[in-house]
Design a protein around this motif. Structure first.
Motif, PDB file in Angstrom:
ATOM      1  N   LEU A  12      56.576  42.882  53.954  1.00  0.00           N
ATOM      2  CA  LEU A  12      55.281  43.483  53.643  1.00  0.00           C
ATOM      3  C   LEU A  12      54.705  42.917  52.345  1.00  0.00           C
ATOM      4  N   GLU A  13      55.549  42.731  51.352  1.00  0.00           N
ATOM      5  CA  GLU A  13      55.088  42.136  50.098  1.00  0.00           C
ATOM      6  C   GLU A  13      54.580  40.713  50.322  1.00  0.00           C
ATOM      7  N   ALA A  14      55.295  39.954  51.137  1.00  0.00           N
ATOM      8  CA  ALA A  14      54.870  38.581  51.443  1.00  0.00           C
ATOM      9  C   ALA A  14      53.534  38.587  52.177  1.00  0.00           C
ATOM     10  N   ALA A  15      53.350  39.511  53.098  1.00  0.00           N
ATOM     11  CA  ALA A  15      52.080  39.606  53.834  1.00  0.00           C
ATOM     12  C   ALA A  15      50.940  39.973  52.890  1.00  0.00           C
ATOM     13  N   ALA A  16      51.195  40.892  51.966  1.00  0.00           N
ATOM     14  CA  ALA A  16      50.177  41.282  50.993  1.00  0.00           C
ATOM     15  C   ALA A  16      49.833  40.108  50.081  1.00  0.00           C
ATOM     16  N   PHE A  17      50.838  39.344  49.666  1.00  0.00           N
ATOM     17  CA  PHE A  17      50.608  38.159  48.835  1.00  0.00           C
ATOM     18  C   PHE A  17      49.742  37.147  49.592  1.00  0.00           C
ATOM     19  N   ARG A  18      50.098  36.880  50.854  1.00  0.00           N
ATOM     20  CA  ARG A  18      49.318  35.918  51.638  1.00  0.00           C
ATOM     21  C   ARG A  18      47.869  36.379  51.783  1.00  0.00           C
ATOM     22  N   ARG A  19      47.674  37.666  51.957  1.00  0.00           N
ATOM     23  CA  ARG A  19      46.303  38.190  52.080  1.00  0.00           C
ATOM     24  C   ARG A  19      45.544  38.057  50.762  1.00  0.00           C
ATOM     25  N   LEU A  20      46.200  38.335  49.646  1.00  0.00           N
ATOM     26  CA  LEU A  20      45.565  38.158  48.336  1.00  0.00           C
ATOM     27  C   LEU A  20      45.176  36.704  48.119  1.00  0.00           C
ATOM     28  N   VAL A  21      46.081  35.783  48.418  1.00  0.00           N
ATOM     29  CA  VAL A  21      45.794  34.357  48.249  1.00  0.00           C
ATOM     30  C   VAL A  21      44.625  33.946  49.141  1.00  0.00           C
ATOM     31  N   SER A  22      44.618  34.391  50.372  1.00  0.00           N
ATOM     32  CA  SER A  22      43.521  34.081  51.289  1.00  0.00           C
ATOM     33  C   SER A  22      42.197  34.624  50.748  1.00  0.00           C
ATOM     34  N   HIS A  23      42.227  35.841  50.253  1.00  0.00           N
ATOM     35  CA  HIS A  23      41.027  36.453  49.684  1.00  0.00           C
ATOM     36  C   HIS A  23      40.503  35.640  48.498  1.00  0.00           C
ATOM     37  N   LEU A  24      41.404  35.248  47.602  1.00  0.00           N
ATOM     38  CA  LEU A  24      40.986  34.471  46.437  1.00  0.00           C
ATOM     39  C   LEU A  24      40.467  33.088  46.834  1.00  0.00           C
ATOM     40  N   ARG A  25      41.049  32.489  47.858  1.00  0.00           N
ATOM     41  CA  ARG A  25      40.560  31.192  48.331  1.00  0.00           C
ATOM     42  C   ARG A  25      39.150  31.319  48.895  1.00  0.00           C
ATOM     43  N   ASN A  26      38.864  32.434  49.560  1.00  0.00           N
ATOM     44  CA  ASN A  26      37.538  32.639  50.146  1.00  0.00           C
ATOM     45  C   ASN A  26      36.498  33.072  49.126  1.00  0.00           C
ATOM     46  N   ARG A  27      36.926  33.641  48.018  1.00  0.00           N
ATOM     47  CA  ARG A  27      35.997  34.127  46.995  1.00  0.00           C
ATOM     48  C   ARG A  27      35.903  33.126  45.845  1.00  0.00           C
ATOM     49  N   THR A  28      35.482  31.916  46.198  1.00  0.00           N
ATOM     50  CA  THR A  28      35.336  30.867  45.180  1.00  0.00           C
ATOM     51  C   THR A  28      34.223  31.188  44.196  1.00  0.00           C
ATOM     52  N   ASP A  29      33.356  32.139  44.542  1.00  0.00           N
ATOM     53  CA  ASP A  29      32.293  32.556  43.632  1.00  0.00           C
ATOM     54  C   ASP A  29      32.848  33.349  42.447  1.00  0.00           C
ATOM     55  N   VAL A  30      34.027  33.905  42.605  1.00  0.00           N
ATOM     56  CA  VAL A  30      34.648  34.669  41.523  1.00  0.00           C
ATOM     57  C   VAL A  30      35.427  33.693  40.646  1.00  0.00           C
ATOM     58  N   GLN A  31      34.992  33.571  39.427  1.00  0.00           N
ATOM     59  CA  GLN A  31      35.591  32.636  38.489  1.00  0.00           C
ATOM     60  C   GLN A  31      36.872  33.215  37.893  1.00  0.00           C
ATOM     61  N   ASN A  32      37.795  32.324  37.533  1.00  0.00           N
ATOM     62  CA  ASN A  32      39.055  32.766  36.927  1.00  0.00           C
ATOM     63  C   ASN A  32      38.828  33.576  35.666  1.00  0.00           C
ATOM     64  N   ILE A  33      37.868  33.180  34.854  1.00  0.00           N
ATOM     65  CA  ILE A  33      37.640  33.914  33.598  1.00  0.00           C
ATOM     66  C   ILE A  33      37.172  35.333  33.890  1.00  0.00           C
ATOM     67  N   ASP A  34      36.409  35.515  34.975  1.00  0.00           N
ATOM     68  CA  ASP A  34      35.992  36.867  35.347  1.00  0.00           C
ATOM     69  C   ASP A  34      37.192  37.695  35.797  1.00  0.00           C
ATOM     70  N   LEU A  35      38.098  37.075  36.577  1.00  0.00           N
ATOM     71  CA  LEU A  35      39.320  37.773  36.973  1.00  0.00           C
ATOM     72  C   LEU A  35      40.130  38.169  35.741  1.00  0.00           C
ATOM     73  N   MET A  36      40.263  37.247  34.800  1.00  0.00           N
ATOM     74  CA  MET A  36      41.026  37.534  33.578  1.00  0.00           C
ATOM     75  C   MET A  36      40.389  38.682  32.802  1.00  0.00           C
ATOM     76  N   ASN A  37      39.068  38.631  32.674  1.00  0.00           N
ATOM     77  CA  ASN A  37      38.380  39.651  31.885  1.00  0.00           C
ATOM     78  C   ASN A  37      38.429  41.025  32.547  1.00  0.00           C
ATOM     79  N   LEU A  38      38.422  41.065  33.864  1.00  0.00           N
ATOM     80  CA  LEU A  38      38.406  42.346  34.567  1.00  0.00           C
ATOM     81  C   LEU A  38      39.794  42.851  34.958  1.00  0.00           C
TER      82      LEU A  38
END
Length: 102
Positions: A12-38
């Motif tokens: 389940l943890e691996a599936a959640a990780f894969r989903r998070l990675v997929s989400h981040l790959r699709n949300r290229t509009d979200v910048q790393n600095i914004d993720l860090m700040n939030l």
């Protein structure tokens, strides 16, 4: 905790990780600095944690390889395609809220 076996929890943890990675790959509009700040972490942090896990397991994995796992492409390609210059406000917020994780 629930009645999950260790194997079920890991799956389940691996599936959640894969989903998070997929989400981040699709949300290229979200910048790393914004993720860090939030959230206090970004794609680079995630790739570093992945590499740390590989190191702890005695698995040889380069920093570039761990980043490619998270970004879905070489990091330099992702930066060229998707990374924007951080604004002064983003940089100031990062300095004010810089996470102290390793």
């Amino acid at each position: 905790m629930s009645d999950l076996t260790k194997e079920q929890q890991t799956e389940l943890e691996a599936a959640a990780f894969r989903r998070l990675v997929s989400h981040l790959r699709n949300r290229t509009d979200v910048q790393n600095i914004d993720l860090m700040n939030l959230a206090g972490f970004c794609r680079n942090c995630l790739s570093n944690w992945y590499k740390d896990a590989a190191d702890a397991a005695g698995i040889e994995l380069s920093k570039d390889a761990s980043r490619e796992i998270v970004y879905g492409m070489p990091y330099e390609d992702w930066k060229k395609q998707h990374q924007q210059e951080a604004s002064d406000a983003q940089k100031a917020a990062f300095e004010d809220n810089k996470p102290a994780h390793g």
